[in-house]
Write a protein that holds these residues in place. Sequence first.
Motif, PDB file in Angstrom:
ATOM      1  N   GLU A 156     -11.189  -2.557   6.205  1.00 55.25           N
ATOM      2  CA  GLU A 156     -12.486  -3.202   6.348  1.00 55.25           C
ATOM      3  C   GLU A 156     -13.010  -3.703   5.000  1.00 55.25           C
ATOM      4  OE1 GLU A 156     -16.125  -4.676   7.806  1.00 55.25           O
ATOM      5  OE2 GLU A 156     -14.133  -4.390   8.670  1.00 55.25           O
TER       6      GLU A 156
ATOM      7  N   VAL B  91       0.898  -3.141   4.825  1.00 52.68           N
ATOM      8  CA  VAL B  91       0.156  -1.923   5.144  1.00 52.68           C
ATOM      9  C   VAL B  91       1.037  -0.975   5.960  1.00 52.68           C
ATOM     10  CG1 VAL B  91      -1.997  -3.233   5.125  1.00 52.68           C
ATOM     11  CG2 VAL B  91      -0.848  -2.808   7.299  1.00 52.68           C
TER      12      VAL B  91
ATOM     13  N   ASN C 123      -0.339   4.875   1.752  1.00 52.15           N
ATOM     14  CA  ASN C 123      -1.740   5.008   1.369  1.00 52.15           C
ATOM     15  C   ASN C 123      -2.559   4.097   2.274  1.00 52.15           C
ATOM     16  OD1 ASN C 123      -1.400   6.582  -1.266  1.00 52.15           O
ATOM     17  ND2 ASN C 123      -0.141   4.777  -1.675  1.00 52.15           N
ATOM     18  N   GLY C 124      -3.873   4.241   2.172  1.00 52.10           N
ATOM     19  CA  GLY C 124      -4.747   3.342   2.903  1.00 52.10           C
ATOM     20  C   GLY C 124      -5.512   4.036   4.014  1.00 52.10           C
ATOM     21  N   SER C 125      -6.403   3.283   4.639  1.00 50.77           N
ATOM     22  CA  SER C 125      -7.262   3.798   5.698  1.00 50.77           C
ATOM     23  C   SER C 125      -7.881   2.610   6.423  1.00 50.77           C
ATOM     24  CB  SER C 125      -8.379   4.672   5.112  1.00 50.77           C
ATOM     25  OG  SER C 125      -9.213   3.879   4.264  1.00 50.77           O
ATOM     26  N   LEU C 126      -8.492   2.873   7.568  1.00 49.85           N
ATOM     27  CA  LEU C 126      -9.224   1.813   8.255  1.00 49.85           C
ATOM     28  C   LEU C 126     -10.397   1.332   7.399  1.00 49.85           C
ATOM     29  CD1 LEU C 126      -9.256   3.158  11.923  1.00 49.85           C
ATOM     30  CD2 LEU C 126      -7.906   1.253  11.002  1.00 49.85           C
ATOM     31  N   ALA C 127     -10.991   2.244   6.635  1.00 49.69           N
ATOM     32  CA  ALA C 127     -12.093   1.850   5.757  1.00 49.69           C
ATOM     33  C   ALA C 127     -11.611   0.867   4.693  1.00 49.69           C
ATOM     34  CB  ALA C 127     -12.711   3.087   5.105  1.00 49.69           C
ATOM     35  N   LEU C 128     -10.389   1.071   4.189  1.00 49.98           N
ATOM     36  CA  LEU C 128      -9.860   0.150   3.186  1.00 49.98           C
ATOM     37  C   LEU C 128      -9.543  -1.209   3.814  1.00 49.98           C
ATOM     38  CD1 LEU C 128      -9.105  -0.095   0.206  1.00 49.98           C
ATOM     39  CD2 LEU C 128      -6.787   0.642   0.798  1.00 49.98           C
TER      40      LEU C 128
ATOM     41  N   TYR D 264      -1.761   0.877  10.609  1.00 52.36           N
ATOM     42  CA  TYR D 264      -2.869  -0.039  10.341  1.00 52.36           C
ATOM     43  C   TYR D 264      -2.525  -1.508  10.587  1.00 52.36           C
ATOM     44  CZ  TYR D 264      -4.452   4.202   8.017  1.00 52.36           C
ATOM     45  OH  TYR D 264      -4.794   5.496   7.747  1.00 52.36           O
TER      46      TYR D 264
ATOM     47  N   LEU E 242      -4.552  -1.207  -3.952  1.00 47.38           N
ATOM     48  CA  LEU E 242      -5.424  -0.257  -3.270  1.00 47.38           C
ATOM     49  C   LEU E 242      -6.862  -0.359  -3.760  1.00 47.38           C
ATOM     50  CD1 LEU E 242      -2.995   2.789  -3.349  1.00 47.38           C
ATOM     51  CD2 LEU E 242      -3.597   1.425  -1.345  1.00 47.38           C
TER      52      LEU E 242
ATOM     53  N   TRP F 152       0.808  -1.211   0.000  1.00 46.71           N
ATOM     54  CA  TRP F 152       0.000   0.000   0.000  1.00 46.71           C
ATOM     55  C   TRP F 152       0.848   1.271   0.000  1.00 46.71           C
ATOM     56  CZ3 TRP F 152      -4.646  -0.717   3.921  1.00 46.71           C
ATOM     57  CH2 TRP F 152      -5.523  -1.679   3.414  1.00 46.71           C
TER      58      TRP F 152
END
Length: 249
Positions: free
Chosen positions: A20, A41, A13-18, A45, A236, A10
């Motif tokens: 999930e 990640v 980049n990335g997020s907790l939403a990604l 994360y 991603l 990643w």
Amino acid sequence: MRTLLVAGNWKMNGSLALVEAFRQTFAAVALPARVEVALMVPFPYLNAAADAFRDTPLMVGAQTLSDRTGGAFTGEVSGGMLADVGARLVLVGHSERRSLFGEDDAAVLARVKAALAHDLTPVLCLGETLEQREAGRTEAVVLGQLAAVCDALDPDERSRLVLAYEPVWAIGTGRTASPEQAQSVHAAIRACLAEYSPTLAEGMQVLYGGSMKAANAGELLAQPDIDGGLVGGASLQVDDFLAICQSAG
């Protein structure tokens, strides 16, 4: 027959939403039997991903690590910390770490040893720049990077590596080595490994990294010495990454 490994990187980049989104998708699909899947990640994360992916085929990996075990090194993350939060693999020597953060062969070796000391699988990245390729130095550069690590390890340590050939000129540029170009370098890497041990060469996973996407993954992964992919931008996008994993079967 070697298992295949598809590892998504990643980067920053990335997020907790990604996290999930990947959990939901990969918890509901069946992957080909000989395919392993990992996501590298960002540090923040790792713990969430390790928890989220517990009942999925996804393994969690980190993107780098310190060569130190602990102490007054503000901002650094040790192999022990990575293992403690559930990471199983870690990238070492990615071209961006080499070029942007000045990690030379000695620094890469130290990080490989730190990963091994904490039972993490080092994914050792190897690759040449466009200038080096055009000068006909691809094999000299790639095999030199490999030897700088393998010469300093004992046979058991070598056997615990995963390799990733990532032509620097094909990372994030939209350019991809042709299947024939990629296979040629992978074959040279495997021949180099055979000089240490035929068993090592036969068993080592050697991934291709460099703008692998759903549209070209099948042709690349069909090459006899390509054992998976180190996937950047496409990792991603959940559907794109899943398509690559499914094409690896």
